[in-house]
Design an enzyme around this catalytic site. Structure first.
Site, PDB file in Angstrom:
ATOM      1  N   GLU A   1     -15.320  42.907   2.736  1.00  0.00           N
ATOM      2  CA  GLU A   1     -15.650  42.078   1.638  1.00  0.00           C
ATOM      3  C   GLU A   1     -15.446  40.482   2.023  1.00  0.00           C
ATOM      4  O   GLU A   1     -15.360  40.360   3.251  1.00  0.00           O
ATOM      5  CB  GLU A   1     -14.851  42.246   0.114  1.00  0.00           C
ATOM      6  CG  GLU A   1     -13.528  42.109   0.321  1.00  0.00           C
ATOM      7  CD  GLU A   1     -12.795  42.175  -1.092  1.00  0.00           C
ATOM      8  OE1 GLU A   1     -13.255  41.856  -2.019  1.00  0.00           O
ATOM      9  OE2 GLU A   1     -11.485  42.474  -0.972  1.00  0.00           O
TER      10      GLU A   1
ATOM     11  N   ARG B   1      -6.630  46.335 -14.041  1.00  0.00           N
ATOM     12  CA  ARG B   1      -6.446  45.897 -12.653  1.00  0.00           C
ATOM     13  C   ARG B   1      -5.276  45.059 -12.663  1.00  0.00           C
ATOM     14  O   ARG B   1      -4.200  44.929 -11.760  1.00  0.00           O
ATOM     15  CB  ARG B   1      -7.562  45.261 -12.164  1.00  0.00           C
ATOM     16  CG  ARG B   1      -7.667  44.906 -10.575  1.00  0.00           C
ATOM     17  CD  ARG B   1      -8.958  44.296 -10.093  1.00  0.00           C
ATOM     18  NE  ARG B   1      -9.343  43.376 -10.614  1.00  0.00           N
ATOM     19  CZ  ARG B   1     -10.358  42.630 -10.603  1.00  0.00           C
ATOM     20  NH1 ARG B   1     -11.493  43.314  -9.839  1.00  0.00           N
ATOM     21  NH2 ARG B   1     -10.783  41.524 -11.175  1.00  0.00           N
TER      22      ARG B   1
ATOM     23  N   LYS C   1      -5.204  41.988  -6.919  1.00  0.00           N
ATOM     24  CA  LYS C   1      -5.467  40.760  -7.207  1.00  0.00           C
ATOM     25  C   LYS C   1      -3.978  39.724  -6.772  1.00  0.00           C
ATOM     26  O   LYS C   1      -3.669  39.289  -7.872  1.00  0.00           O
ATOM     27  CB  LYS C   1      -6.053  40.485  -8.173  1.00  0.00           C
ATOM     28  CG  LYS C   1      -7.232  39.384  -8.152  1.00  0.00           C
ATOM     29  CD  LYS C   1      -8.295  39.500  -9.179  1.00  0.00           C
ATOM     30  CE  LYS C   1      -9.025  38.356  -9.168  1.00  0.00           C
ATOM     31  NZ  LYS C   1      -9.965  37.609  -8.114  1.00  0.00           N
TER      32      LYS C   1
HETATM   33  N1  PLP Z   1     -13.179  40.718  -4.257  1.00  0.00           N
HETATM   34  C1  PLP Z   1     -12.372  39.505  -4.196  1.00  0.00           C
HETATM   35  C2  PLP Z   1     -11.376  39.221  -3.154  1.00  0.00           C
HETATM   36  C3  PLP Z   1     -12.186  38.754  -5.537  1.00  0.00           C
HETATM   37  O1  PLP Z   1     -11.366  37.906  -5.416  1.00  0.00           O
HETATM   38  C4  PLP Z   1     -13.236  39.224  -6.438  1.00  0.00           C
HETATM   39  C5  PLP Z   1     -12.873  38.448  -7.682  1.00  0.00           C
HETATM   40  O2  PLP Z   1     -12.328  38.822  -8.647  1.00  0.00           O
HETATM   41  C6  PLP Z   1     -13.969  40.203  -6.535  1.00  0.00           C
HETATM   42  C7  PLP Z   1     -13.988  41.024  -5.064  1.00  0.00           C
HETATM   43  C8  PLP Z   1     -14.976  40.504  -7.432  1.00  0.00           C
HETATM   44  O3  PLP Z   1     -14.490  41.210  -8.516  1.00  0.00           O
HETATM   45  P1  PLP Z   1     -14.577  41.275 -10.230  1.00  0.00           P
HETATM   46  O4  PLP Z   1     -16.080  41.668  -9.906  1.00  0.00           O
HETATM   47  O5  PLP Z   1     -13.882  42.206 -10.707  1.00  0.00           O
HETATM   48  O6  PLP Z   1     -14.679  39.887 -10.568  1.00  0.00           O
HETATM   49  C1  COI Z   2     -13.452  35.856  -9.545  1.00  0.00           C
HETATM   50  O1  COI Z   2     -14.601  36.007  -9.341  1.00  0.00           O
HETATM   51  O2  COI Z   2     -12.874  35.989 -10.743  1.00  0.00           O
HETATM   52  C2  COI Z   2     -12.189  35.565  -8.633  1.00  0.00           C
HETATM   53  O3  COI Z   2     -11.414  35.579  -8.963  1.00  0.00           O
HETATM   54  C3  COI Z   2     -12.842  35.161  -7.263  1.00  0.00           C
HETATM   55  C4  COI Z   2     -12.185  33.753  -6.861  1.00  0.00           C
HETATM   56  C5  COI Z   2     -12.311  33.776  -5.482  1.00  0.00           C
HETATM   57  C6  COI Z   2     -12.902  32.694  -7.810  1.00  0.00           C
END
Ligand code: PLP
Ligand code: COI
Length: 341
Positions: free
Chosen positions: A220, A82, A184
């Protein structure tokens, strides 16, 4: 190795400086070998690409201590992939995913004394990030970059742990169609700050963002994807090109189907249907699965059947199975768990 003297069980989600971090610099078209350093500060041009035009992206993953006392990380290859995707979209040089995983492992190993012991409920949060460090004043990509990884021990992302959250439908949009919602990028979070401060001022824990084009579909929150459960126990999760492809959500879809035998639908979810779901949760690395008890859409309120006291039963099963895999009491699918030491 002796653990640091930290009150692990009462940690919040904050920054605690740990001993070592990883740094690699990109100059003259190539990444250097990278190394660990004790220097927790960054020095760069006042005109750096990150400072002027927000040229930065990041990742988030966690290290866990398993029941048997091993330190493990969860699916770091997907975070590495990612971050490659984020870098390409932001015209940054790609830090190869194999090197990303190696840098994460080196950083966790060097800070093993900060990995919370098994059973404390805390974890070591790992933050890889990358930014344009050389001067740019015309709007264009920087020529030099820095990739870094630091770690910090954390407790629950939301105060109150597993208590169901109250969220509001935001009047602000998070991501445009064809924009940067699927990567991200730091800029996605900068522009969400006013929305989250506003939500908190109005007494809500988080925002539910809608699709910017029609404002009829659920996207989201600022830091997590949604999962819903129907009254007949089907797991439903929003599909959109402008949400972050959460690794937790993708893992939960697998867990729901393969471990729990549940039906899963990844599809557009309309705001109008939210009232019909039995359960709702926010999923992400930081959020793990945080239950949502109530959604407030201006003068309308939807309280899920699971209520305001505890997680719904399906959400609980998903939570127990996912954390069971991460903490090593349930067998993980091939390749999900990377042992650090
Ligand atoms: N959506 C957003 C906007 C996020 O910042 C995060 C955190 O990383 C997620 C979803 C969840 O992603 P992940 O499960 O890969 O941490
Ligand atoms: C994560 O879950 O790792 C994120 O980056 C979300 C952040 C808003 C703390």
């Amino acid at each position: 190795m002796e653990k640091k003297n930290i009150d692990w069980a009462n940690l919040g989600f904050g920054y605690i400086m740990t001993d070592q971090r990883y740094v690699s610099n990109y100059r003259h078209g190539a990444w250097d070998d990278g190394c660990l350093t004790t220097d927790a500060t960054v020095t760069m041009s006042e005109c750096a690409g990150v400072l002027q035009y927000a040229q930065t992206c990041f990742e988030g993953l966690k290290a866990y201590t398993t029941e048997k006392g091993q330190i493990v990380i969860f699916r770091p290859d997907l975070n590495g992939q990612r971050m490659e995707d984020s870098a390409r979209r932001l015209e940054m040089p790609v830090f190869p995913k194999e090197r990303f995983v190696d840098a994460v492992i080196q950083t966790v190993r060097a800070n093993a004394a900060y990995v919370p012991p098994f059973g404390t409920g805390a974890t070591l949060y790992i933050r890889p990030y990358m930014f344009g460090s050389s001067a740019v004043i015309g709007v264009k990509p920087a020529e030099e970059y820095q990739f870094r990884v630091f770690t910090t021990p954390v407790g629950p992302y939301f105060k109150g742990g597993a208590k169901p959250l109250t969220i509001c439908v935001s009047d602000f949009d998070r991501a445009a169609p064809h924009g940067t919602g699927h990567i991200k990028a730091g800029l996605n979070y900068a522009m969400s700050l006013h929305a989250i401060v506003t939500a908190h001022e109005n007494g809500f824990d988080e925002n539910m963002y809608l699709d910017a084009a029609t404002r009829t579909k659920v996207e989201e929150t600022g830091g997590a994807n949604f999962i819903f459960v129907t009254k007949d126990n089907k797991v439903v999760t929003p599909k959109s090109d402008s949400i972050l492809p959460s690794i937790t959500r993708r893992s939960l879809i697998y867990v729901a189907k393969e471990y729990l035998g549940l039906e899963v639908e990844e599809r557009e979810v309309y705001l109008d249907e939210v009232k019909d779901f039995a359960e709702c949760g926010l999923c992400g690395t930081a959020a793990v699965i945080s239950p949502v008890g109530k959604v407030v859409d201006h003068d309308k309120e939807y309280v899920f059947a699971s209520g305001m006291e505890k997680m719904g039963p399906i959400t609980q099963k998903l939570y127990d199975t996912l954390t069971g895999i991460q903490m090593g009491h349930l067998e993980a699918p091939e390749g999900w768990i990377q042992v650090v030491e």
